[in-house]
Design a protein around this motif. Structure first.
Motif, PDB file in Angstrom:
ATOM      1  N   LYS A  67      58.898  32.144  52.313  1.00  0.00           N
ATOM      2  CA  LYS A  67      57.720  31.565  51.667  1.00  0.00           C
ATOM      3  C   LYS A  67      58.047  30.167  51.155  1.00  0.00           C
ATOM      4  O   LYS A  67      59.216  29.792  51.056  1.00  0.00           O
ATOM      5  CB  LYS A  67      57.246  32.461  50.530  1.00  0.00           C
ATOM      6  CG  LYS A  67      58.281  32.721  49.477  1.00  0.00           C
ATOM      7  CD  LYS A  67      57.805  33.765  48.474  1.00  0.00           C
ATOM      8  CE  LYS A  67      58.899  34.035  47.459  1.00  0.00           C
ATOM      9  NZ  LYS A  67      58.556  35.071  46.519  1.00  0.00           N
ATOM     10  N   PRO A  68      57.017  29.406  50.817  1.00  0.00           N
ATOM     11  CA  PRO A  68      57.244  28.062  50.289  1.00  0.00           C
ATOM     12  C   PRO A  68      57.974  28.111  48.947  1.00  0.00           C
ATOM     13  O   PRO A  68      57.761  29.017  48.137  1.00  0.00           O
ATOM     14  CB  PRO A  68      55.837  27.495  50.106  1.00  0.00           C
ATOM     15  CG  PRO A  68      54.964  28.320  50.984  1.00  0.00           C
ATOM     16  CD  PRO A  68      55.597  29.687  51.004  1.00  0.00           C
ATOM     17  N   ARG A  69      58.833  27.125  48.728  1.00  0.00           N
ATOM     18  CA  ARG A  69      59.553  26.993  47.456  1.00  0.00           C
ATOM     19  C   ARG A  69      59.020  25.756  46.744  1.00  0.00           C
ATOM     20  O   ARG A  69      59.308  24.618  47.140  1.00  0.00           O
ATOM     21  CB  ARG A  69      61.049  26.871  47.708  1.00  0.00           C
ATOM     22  CG  ARG A  69      61.868  26.905  46.444  1.00  0.00           C
ATOM     23  CD  ARG A  69      63.342  26.936  46.749  1.00  0.00           C
ATOM     24  NE  ARG A  69      64.103  27.115  45.526  1.00  0.00           N
ATOM     25  CZ  ARG A  69      65.364  26.783  45.401  1.00  0.00           C
ATOM     26  NH1 ARG A  69      66.037  26.293  46.434  1.00  0.00           N
ATOM     27  NH2 ARG A  69      65.979  26.972  44.255  1.00  0.00           N
ATOM     28  N   PRO A  70      58.224  25.965  45.693  1.00  0.00           N
ATOM     29  CA  PRO A  70      57.562  24.836  45.020  1.00  0.00           C
ATOM     30  C   PRO A  70      58.511  23.735  44.548  1.00  0.00           C
ATOM     31  O   PRO A  70      58.154  22.560  44.629  1.00  0.00           O
ATOM     32  CB  PRO A  70      56.854  25.492  43.836  1.00  0.00           C
ATOM     33  CG  PRO A  70      56.622  26.901  44.277  1.00  0.00           C
ATOM     34  CD  PRO A  70      57.823  27.245  45.120  1.00  0.00           C
ATOM     35  N   ILE A  71      59.705  24.088  44.084  1.00  0.00           N
ATOM     36  CA  ILE A  71      60.607  23.048  43.581  1.00  0.00           C
ATOM     37  C   ILE A  71      61.297  22.273  44.703  1.00  0.00           C
ATOM     38  O   ILE A  71      62.054  21.356  44.429  1.00  0.00           O
ATOM     39  CB  ILE A  71      61.655  23.609  42.599  1.00  0.00           C
ATOM     40  CG1 ILE A  71      62.606  24.569  43.303  1.00  0.00           C
ATOM     41  CG2 ILE A  71      60.994  24.280  41.414  1.00  0.00           C
ATOM     42  CD1 ILE A  71      63.807  24.962  42.460  1.00  0.00           C
ATOM     43  N   GLY A  73      59.392  20.898  47.373  1.00  0.00           N
ATOM     44  CA  GLY A  73      58.285  20.321  48.130  1.00  0.00           C
ATOM     45  C   GLY A  73      57.545  21.326  48.988  1.00  0.00           C
ATOM     46  O   GLY A  73      57.002  20.978  50.023  1.00  0.00           O
ATOM     47  N   ASP A  74      57.545  22.577  48.575  1.00  0.00           N
ATOM     48  CA  ASP A  74      56.904  23.677  49.305  1.00  0.00           C
ATOM     49  C   ASP A  74      57.477  23.890  50.707  1.00  0.00           C
ATOM     50  O   ASP A  74      56.809  24.443  51.579  1.00  0.00           O
ATOM     51  CB  ASP A  74      55.390  23.504  49.372  1.00  0.00           C
ATOM     52  CG  ASP A  74      54.718  23.893  48.060  1.00  0.00           C
ATOM     53  OD1 ASP A  74      55.309  24.690  47.298  1.00  0.00           O
ATOM     54  OD2 ASP A  74      53.603  23.413  47.816  1.00  0.00           O
ATOM     55  N   ARG A  75      58.736  23.474  50.918  1.00  0.00           N
ATOM     56  CA  ARG A  75      59.395  23.817  52.180  1.00  0.00           C
ATOM     57  C   ARG A  75      59.606  25.322  52.216  1.00  0.00           C
ATOM     58  O   ARG A  75      59.792  25.959  51.174  1.00  0.00           O
ATOM     59  CB  ARG A  75      60.743  23.106  52.289  1.00  0.00           C
ATOM     60  CG  ARG A  75      60.644  21.628  52.505  1.00  0.00           C
ATOM     61  CD  ARG A  75      62.045  21.023  52.687  1.00  0.00           C
ATOM     62  NE  ARG A  75      61.981  19.607  52.802  1.00  0.00           N
ATOM     63  CZ  ARG A  75      62.103  18.749  51.775  1.00  0.00           C
ATOM     64  NH1 ARG A  75      62.292  19.196  50.555  1.00  0.00           N
ATOM     65  NH2 ARG A  75      62.028  17.461  51.987  1.00  0.00           N
ATOM     66  N   LEU A  76      59.605  25.881  53.420  1.00  0.00           N
ATOM     67  CA  LEU A  76      59.826  27.320  53.556  1.00  0.00           C
ATOM     68  C   LEU A  76      61.288  27.663  53.305  1.00  0.00           C
ATOM     69  O   LEU A  76      62.194  26.981  53.797  1.00  0.00           O
ATOM     70  CB  LEU A  76      59.418  27.802  54.943  1.00  0.00           C
ATOM     71  CG  LEU A  76      57.929  27.818  55.225  1.00  0.00           C
ATOM     72  CD1 LEU A  76      57.670  28.224  56.674  1.00  0.00           C
ATOM     73  CD2 LEU A  76      57.206  28.760  54.280  1.00  0.00           C
ATOM     74  N   TRP A  77      61.498  28.718  52.538  1.00  0.00           N
ATOM     75  CA  TRP A  77      62.830  29.224  52.228  1.00  0.00           C
ATOM     76  C   TRP A  77      62.851  30.721  52.454  1.00  0.00           C
ATOM     77  O   TRP A  77      61.823  31.398  52.358  1.00  0.00           O
ATOM     78  CB  TRP A  77      63.169  28.959  50.755  1.00  0.00           C
ATOM     79  CG  TRP A  77      63.725  27.590  50.493  1.00  0.00           C
ATOM     80  CD1 TRP A  77      63.086  26.396  50.620  1.00  0.00           C
ATOM     81  CD2 TRP A  77      65.047  27.292  50.066  1.00  0.00           C
ATOM     82  NE1 TRP A  77      63.926  25.370  50.289  1.00  0.00           N
ATOM     83  CE2 TRP A  77      65.138  25.888  49.936  1.00  0.00           C
ATOM     84  CE3 TRP A  77      66.161  28.069  49.758  1.00  0.00           C
ATOM     85  CZ2 TRP A  77      66.309  25.254  49.538  1.00  0.00           C
ATOM     86  CZ3 TRP A  77      67.322  27.435  49.351  1.00  0.00           C
ATOM     87  CH2 TRP A  77      67.397  26.031  49.246  1.00  0.00           C
ATOM     88  N   PHE A  78      64.057  31.249  52.719  1.00  0.00           N
ATOM     89  CA  PHE A  78      64.275  32.689  52.730  1.00  0.00           C
ATOM     90  C   PHE A  78      64.646  33.105  51.318  1.00  0.00           C
ATOM     91  O   PHE A  78      65.421  32.423  50.638  1.00  0.00           O
ATOM     92  CB  PHE A  78      65.412  33.069  53.684  1.00  0.00           C
ATOM     93  CG  PHE A  78      65.093  32.817  55.133  1.00  0.00           C
ATOM     94  CD1 PHE A  78      64.057  33.491  55.759  1.00  0.00           C
ATOM     95  CD2 PHE A  78      65.836  31.919  55.871  1.00  0.00           C
ATOM     96  CE1 PHE A  78      63.760  33.267  57.095  1.00  0.00           C
ATOM     97  CE2 PHE A  78      65.557  31.689  57.211  1.00  0.00           C
ATOM     98  CZ  PHE A  78      64.520  32.366  57.816  1.00  0.00           C
ATOM     99  N   PHE A  79      64.080  34.239  50.869  1.00  0.00           N
ATOM    100  CA  PHE A  79      64.345  34.777  49.539  1.00  0.00           C
ATOM    101  C   PHE A  79      64.769  36.232  49.664  1.00  0.00           C
ATOM    102  O   PHE A  79      64.296  36.953  50.549  1.00  0.00           O
ATOM    103  CB  PHE A  79      63.071  34.726  48.674  1.00  0.00           C
ATOM    104  CG  PHE A  79      62.647  33.332  48.296  1.00  0.00           C
ATOM    105  CD1 PHE A  79      63.038  32.783  47.082  1.00  0.00           C
ATOM    106  CD2 PHE A  79      61.855  32.580  49.142  1.00  0.00           C
ATOM    107  CE1 PHE A  79      62.640  31.501  46.727  1.00  0.00           C
ATOM    108  CE2 PHE A  79      61.453  31.300  48.805  1.00  0.00           C
ATOM    109  CZ  PHE A  79      61.851  30.749  47.590  1.00  0.00           C
ATOM    110  N   ASP A  80      65.633  36.681  48.727  1.00  0.00           N
ATOM    111  CA  ASP A  80      65.999  38.091  48.712  1.00  0.00           C
ATOM    112  C   ASP A  80      64.942  38.889  47.961  1.00  0.00           C
ATOM    113  O   ASP A  80      63.944  38.333  47.480  1.00  0.00           O
ATOM    114  CB  ASP A  80      67.406  38.294  48.131  1.00  0.00           C
ATOM    115  CG  ASP A  80      67.526  37.954  46.649  1.00  0.00           C
ATOM    116  OD1 ASP A  80      66.506  37.830  45.937  1.00  0.00           O
ATOM    117  OD2 ASP A  80      68.675  37.820  46.174  1.00  0.00           O
ATOM    118  N   ALA A  81      65.156  40.186  47.843  1.00  0.00           N
ATOM    119  CA  ALA A  81      64.170  41.067  47.213  1.00  0.00           C
ATOM    120  C   ALA A  81      63.949  40.759  45.737  1.00  0.00           C
ATOM    121  O   ALA A  81      62.894  41.085  45.187  1.00  0.00           O
ATOM    122  CB  ALA A  81      64.592  42.524  47.377  1.00  0.00           C
TER     123      ALA A  81
END
Length: 114
Positions: A67-71, A73-81
């Motif tokens: 999902k986008p990471r606001p900090i 520039g809303d680039r897409l990032w992978f996040f864990d649970a």
């Protein structure tokens, strides 16, 4: 995923409902493929990829979202649970290495990798 996908068919239980980022699924699919090639069992859905080490009796898994990471520039990032960022989504191999290390067998006595 290919024949190595033992956790289920990709996207069969999850359908796009318009709330996903339009570029998230291809990135999750690429991440799932990268992990599958490294010997992990993966299941890719519209919102996440679930990853486990094949043959791991501890049944530890990781659920990774994109999902986008606001900090950033809303680039897409992978996040864990837990919502912790893993890697920018266009760095699929970096993310796969980090996830693989997290799922590596651990020495119970020391808490380190075997």
């Amino acid at each position: 995923m290919g024949k190595g996908n033992e956790a289920g068919e990709a996207g069969m239980s999850e359908r796009f409902d318009g709330s996903e980022h339009p570029h998230a699924y291809p990135l999750l699919y690429a991440l799932g493929n990268a992990l599958d090639r490294r010997g992990f069992t993966t299941s890719v859905g519209a919102r996440a990829v679930t990853v486990a080490r094949r043959g791991d009796v501890s049944l530890r898994t990781q659920t990774i979202t994109c999902k986008p990471r606001p900090i950033d520039g809303d680039r897409l990032w992978f996040f864990d649970a837990l919502g912790e960022p893993i890697a920018q989504a266009d760095h699929v191999i970096d993310a796969a290495v980090i996830i693989a290390a997290d799922l590596a067998p651990r020495d119970v006595a020391t808490g380190g990798e075997l």
